[in-house]
Design an enzyme around this catalytic site. Sequence first.
Site, PDB file in Angstrom:
ATOM      1  CE1 TYR A 142       7.288  28.531   3.517  1.00 34.76           C
ATOM      2  CE2 TYR A 142       7.089  27.436   5.639  1.00 34.76           C
ATOM      3  CZ  TYR A 142       7.863  27.888   4.596  1.00 34.76           C
ATOM      4  OH  TYR A 142       9.220  27.698   4.634  1.00 34.76           O
ATOM      5  CE  LYS A 189      11.470  34.445 -11.350  1.00 31.93           C
ATOM      6  NZ  LYS A 189      12.901  34.579 -11.699  1.00 31.93           N
ATOM      7  CG  ASP A 221      16.032  35.368 -10.411  1.00 34.40           C
ATOM      8  OD1 ASP A 221      15.548  36.451 -10.012  1.00 34.40           O
ATOM      9  OD2 ASP A 221      16.009  35.036 -11.607  1.00 34.40           O
ATOM     10  CG  ASP A 245      12.152  28.816   4.663  1.00 32.10           C
ATOM     11  OD1 ASP A 245      12.649  28.834   5.801  1.00 32.10           O
ATOM     12  OD2 ASP A 245      12.102  27.812   3.942  1.00 32.10           O
ATOM     13  CG  ASP A 249      18.012  28.665   6.036  1.00 28.24           C
ATOM     14  OD1 ASP A 249      17.452  29.185   7.030  1.00 28.24           O
ATOM     15  OD2 ASP A 249      18.105  27.438   5.862  1.00 28.24           O
TER      16      ASP A 249
HETATM   17  C1  IPM Z   1      12.165  28.316   9.496  1.00 33.37           C
HETATM   18  C2  IPM Z   1      12.088  26.848   9.212  1.00 33.37           C
HETATM   19  C3  IPM Z   1      10.617  26.461   9.129  1.00 33.37           C
HETATM   20  C4  IPM Z   1      10.006  27.212   7.977  1.00 33.37           C
HETATM   21  C5  IPM Z   1      10.353  24.966   8.984  1.00 33.37           C
HETATM   22  C6  IPM Z   1      11.051  24.163  10.065  1.00 33.37           C
HETATM   23  C7  IPM Z   1       8.883  24.663   8.963  1.00 33.37           C
HETATM   24  O1  IPM Z   1      12.774  26.520   8.059  1.00 33.37           O
HETATM   25  O2  IPM Z   1      11.645  28.762  10.521  1.00 33.37           O
HETATM   26  O3  IPM Z   1      12.769  29.026   8.687  1.00 33.37           O
HETATM   27  O4  IPM Z   1      10.106  26.777   6.824  1.00 33.37           O
HETATM   28  O5  IPM Z   1       9.404  28.258   8.212  1.00 33.37           O
HETATM   29 MG    MG Z   2      13.862  28.129   7.218  1.00 28.78          MG
END
Ligand code: IPM
Ligand code: MG
Length: 364
Positions: A142, A189, A221, A245, A249
């Site tokens: 990032y 990884k 993975d 990240d 999710d």
């Molecule tokens: C998160 C989001 C952010 C990230 C984006 C919106 C920049 O996906 O906070 O997980 O990738 O960190």
């Molecule tokens: Mg995210």
Amino acid sequence: MNYRITTIPGDGIGPDIVREGCRALDAIGKKFGHSFAYTETLAGGSALDATGEPLPQATLDACLASDAVLLGAVGGPKWDTLPGAKRPEKALLGLRAGMKVYANLRPALMFPQLSAACPLKAEIVAKGLDILIVRELTGGIYFGDRGRNAAGDAAWDTEAYSVAEIARVVKIGFESAMKRQKRLCVVDKANILETSRLWREVTEGMKGQYPAVELSYMYVDNAAMQLVRNPGQFDVIVTSNMFGDILSDEASQITGSIGMLASASLGDSGPGLYEPIHGSAPDIAGKDLANPLATILTCAMLLRYSLGLPKEADAVEAAVASVLDAGWRTGDIAGGASDRAALGGKLVGTRKMGDLVVRQIEAM
Ligand code: IPM
Ligand code: MG
């Protein structure tokens, strides 16, 4: 005691939910004898519209001068076509870096009252689901060098980590595990990436300080697969910015409680940054439809981690649990059409849900 909270309502449903978070905090303040002074600031698309910058310096200054920062959500289709440096997301990265909040705690918790919404088979989550993902937040790909060659026909993004950056977040992983079920899994990884091999070396050097913690390593993975195959094997996961990240999710989705999940981003000192994990949901902004519970639970994390008020944090969480126990639901956690119909008057909007939590806190 008086605490200074900087709020960043942001875009979409952000203002709707931050308002309810502050109301829950105020109810806690009344009950426990604290007061909260809020400074509302701009970031994201709303800041772009007002100032031309996604993260005005004044916002960062206000954040750094406070005890904690509460953020709603940023972004929306209106700003989606802007170039990288002018995107609302830039505000998030700027806040994370500017506040030096390198450890992002993302609990993936299945609320037993909402277990019907879990997309996994019941037998897979028979024992519930309670995972803490500790995501490194201010390093890695990032923030690494990126660019394009002169011809514009090649591009690169760089994953880079120093020993110090790894050690401080892995330490949070170990310490979080000590407060939970004492299992830590480093996800990487390492069969491919040199940075991952360094993560393992640093972790190996630290594990002696935490003999009670059962430590494991897993390739990312495989971890993505194990999260849906047998999520109960995980207690705390610590991982790099990008892997965290993605896995967070996935982990949030398998709880079925996406409108309910909170997060905290912490540094060594200075204020923490607190935000619900869901997005800005522009389609329902301002319509009294958003679920404020993720933000209210985020305020519980804020009380616990930045203000050192665990009793108050417990009270917020207990109030939310009582409201769910009593059957109140916003649309996102109401189930299918027939479940909704059966809810009748217990299907409520943002304000009413906020009211219910406030009343529950008052009644405690
Ligand atoms: C998160 C989001 C952010 C990230 C984006 C919106 C920049 O996906 O906070 O997980 O990738 O960190
Ligand atoms: Mg995210």
